[in-house]
Design an enzyme around this catalytic site. Structure first.
Site, mmCIF file in Angstrom:
data_model
loop_
_atom_site.group_PDB
_atom_site.id
_atom_site.type_symbol
_atom_site.label_atom_id
_atom_site.label_comp_id
_atom_site.label_asym_id
_atom_site.label_seq_id
_atom_site.Cartn_x
_atom_site.Cartn_y
_atom_site.Cartn_z
ATOM 1 N N LYS A 98 -8.024 -0.642 -20.003
ATOM 2 C CA LYS A 98 -8.303 -0.505 -21.423
ATOM 3 C C LYS A 98 -7.032 -0.795 -22.245
ATOM 4 O O LYS A 98 -6.553 -1.897 -22.192
ATOM 5 C CB LYS A 98 -8.884 0.879 -21.696
ATOM 6 N N ARG A 140 0.806 -1.218 0.000
ATOM 7 C CA ARG A 140 0.000 0.000 0.000
ATOM 8 C C ARG A 140 0.840 1.269 0.000
ATOM 9 O O ARG A 140 0.305 2.373 -0.151
ATOM 10 C CB ARG A 140 -0.996 0.000 1.171
ATOM 11 N N TYR A 175 -16.084 10.395 -18.977
ATOM 12 C CA TYR A 175 -16.420 9.014 -18.649
ATOM 13 C C TYR A 175 -17.496 8.979 -17.544
ATOM 14 O O TYR A 175 -17.410 9.733 -16.566
ATOM 15 C CB TYR A 175 -15.144 8.305 -18.189
ATOM 16 N N ASP A 177 -7.936 12.751 -18.794
ATOM 17 C CA ASP A 177 -8.138 11.313 -18.924
ATOM 18 C C ASP A 177 -7.661 10.949 -20.324
ATOM 19 O O ASP A 177 -8.300 11.303 -21.314
ATOM 20 C CB ASP A 177 -9.620 10.980 -18.720
HETATM 21 C C1 LIG Z 1 -12.951 2.607 -18.244
HETATM 22 C C2 LIG Z 1 -12.626 4.035 -18.162
HETATM 23 C C3 LIG Z 1 -12.362 4.657 -16.924
HETATM 24 C C4 LIG Z 1 -12.466 3.928 -15.605
HETATM 25 O O1 LIG Z 1 -11.550 2.898 -15.506
HETATM 26 P P1 LIG Z 1 -11.777 1.587 -14.580
HETATM 27 O O2 LIG Z 1 -10.536 0.814 -14.809
HETATM 28 O O3 LIG Z 1 -13.026 0.921 -15.067
HETATM 29 O O4 LIG Z 1 -11.937 2.066 -13.190
HETATM 30 C C5 LIG Z 1 -12.023 5.998 -16.932
HETATM 31 N N1 LIG Z 1 -11.975 6.704 -18.081
HETATM 32 C C6 LIG Z 1 -12.225 6.153 -19.283
HETATM 33 C C7 LIG Z 1 -12.157 6.997 -20.504
HETATM 34 C C8 LIG Z 1 -12.575 4.802 -19.362
HETATM 35 O O5 LIG Z 1 -12.846 4.273 -20.563
#
Ligand SMILES: *Cc1c(COP(=O)(O)O)cnc(C)c1O
Length: 385
Positions: free
Chosen positions: A200, A49, A103, A175
């Site tokens: 992703k 952690r 998102y 993001d």
């Molecule tokens: C999936 C996604 C997230 C969140 O990610 P997790 O791994 O599901 O917590 C944030 N931003 C975008 C653009 C995403 O596609």
């Protein structure tokens, strides 16, 4: 010997941040599963952690090098990374400006948690820079953007946003999940903090939940102090899997991006499709902007089926391409936002956002484009009947 940042992209993907197997000289990083490390005579107090087990520490170097930043941190999910970053820099009485289209999970975090902590927020009316300006207040601490955005692949002007924020000493966050570090490096355009759902493209095989942050060492040190309190660290097994995935990040994403262009162009010429949203198409209203800030246009695209074609039937008729809420895997997937991710909005609200019933978001994989196109064609034929 070259320095890490002088290597080509594939060399960075394969070699930066490897854990050296000093004992057996194996080709891949050993996994250190220990949660307990001797602390005498060493300066690092290691603990999962604290985000500093050997595997975590080394993988953070790969994340940083991929995003051209000094440092990185990895988390158990994209939302763990995003929430930790936001709560590091925001406190009671602060204000954050958020791009309108972001998102869904991030949107939920903001609207369901921020009020509890007395954090003010404003959403812009669009992804245009002039819509951010009037929202800036004396207590604005963070501007948060996402580009390309979901599901209509809107492009926000990254340089303009970072310049605007710098004038007002505001921290910028992006993001960068949809582009991945292969297609877009926001640090080079002046953004302070770069966030990823590594679930992703970074993971890329639809089998890892993870998140990542890339930033300067100063910002990462601050985020780390909040991160150890929130505890969103990744297990070392998964750190290892993510390292393995990242070795092929460039070759995967390049191939997916190439395929997306072929499919987008094909769809644009298909008479059963009204509209295609892909930044790599000349018809995309921000094509030039995308070209100026992205290395490639990414592998996400959306298209509208003609009104008489039902989006759910179309997806059920696909054989190769699978309907899925997630995205960015090696395999192509679709989602119809009106019936899933945006189903809770009223029809009117959806239309304001440009989300029609026939809208399909396609996450393009590494399969041959001709096979994907054949699958789309046969699904349209079946749906027509
Ligand atoms: C999936 C996604 C997230 C969140 O990610 P997790 O791994 O599901 O917590 C944030 N931003 C975008 C653009 C995403 O596609």
């Amino acid at each position: 010997m070259k320095k890490n940042n002088e290597f080509g992209i594939n060399t960075k993907c394969v070699h930066v941040g490897e854990v050296e197997d000093k004992q057996y000289k194996g080709a891949v990083s050993p996994i250190f599963m220990s949660t307990s490390y001797a602390f005498d005579e060493v300066d690092v107090k290691r603990y999962p952690r604290y985000f500093n087990t050997p595997n975590q520490e080394m993988l953070c170097k790969k994340i940083a090098i991929l995003e051209n930043t000094e440092a990185g941190l990895i988390f158990g999910s994209g939302m763990a990374a995003i929430s930790t970053a936001l709560f590091t820099f925001l406190k009671t009485g602060d204000h954050v400006i958020i791009q309108q289209v972001i998102y869904g999970g991030t949107y939920n975090l903001i609207v369901s948690e921020f009020e509890k902590y007395g954090i003010e927020y404003s959403f812009t009316d669009s992804d245009k820079v002039h819509d951010f300006i009037p929202l800036i207040k004396d207590n604005t601490k963070v501007i948060y953007i996402e580009t390309p955005s979901n599901p209509l692949l809107g492009i926000t002007d990254i340089r303009a946003i970072s310049n605007l924020a710098k004038e007002h000493a505001i921290i910028t966050m992006i993001d960068n999940t949809f582009a991945s570090p292969i297609n877009q490096n926001p640090a080079d355009l002046g953004i302070d903090i770069i966030l990823h759902s590594a679930t992703k493209y970074m993971g890329g095989h639809s089998d890892i939940s993870a998140g990542a942050i890339a930033a300067s060492q100063i910002y990462i040190d601050l985020i780390w102090k909040t991160a150890i309190n929130f505890g969103g660290n990744l297990s070392d097994q998964t750190v290892w899997l993510l390292e393995r995935s990242l070795k092929t990040l460039n070759i995967r994403v390049k191939e997916q991006t190439k395929n997306a262009q072929v499919i987008a162009e094909y769809l644009e010429g298909n008479k059963f499709i009204d509209k295609v949203y892909y930044p790599g198409l000349k018809s995309h209203p921000q094509h030039e902007l995308a070209k100026s800030q992205m290395h490639g246009f990414g592998a996400m695209l959306s298209f509208e089926l003609k009104g008489f074609l039902d989006a759910m039937s179309f997806q059920n008729n696909l054989q190769l391409i699978k309907p899925s809420l997630s995205l960015a895997g090696l395999e192509s997937t679709t989602v119809s936002p009106a019936q899933t991710t945006h189903a809770l909005l009223s029809m009117e609200e959806r239309l304001i956002r440009g989300i029609k019933d026939g809208l399909i978001r396609l996450s393009v994989g590494i399969e041959e484009p001709k096979d994907l196109i054949a699958d789309i064609d046969q699904a349209i034929e079946k749906t027509k009947k």
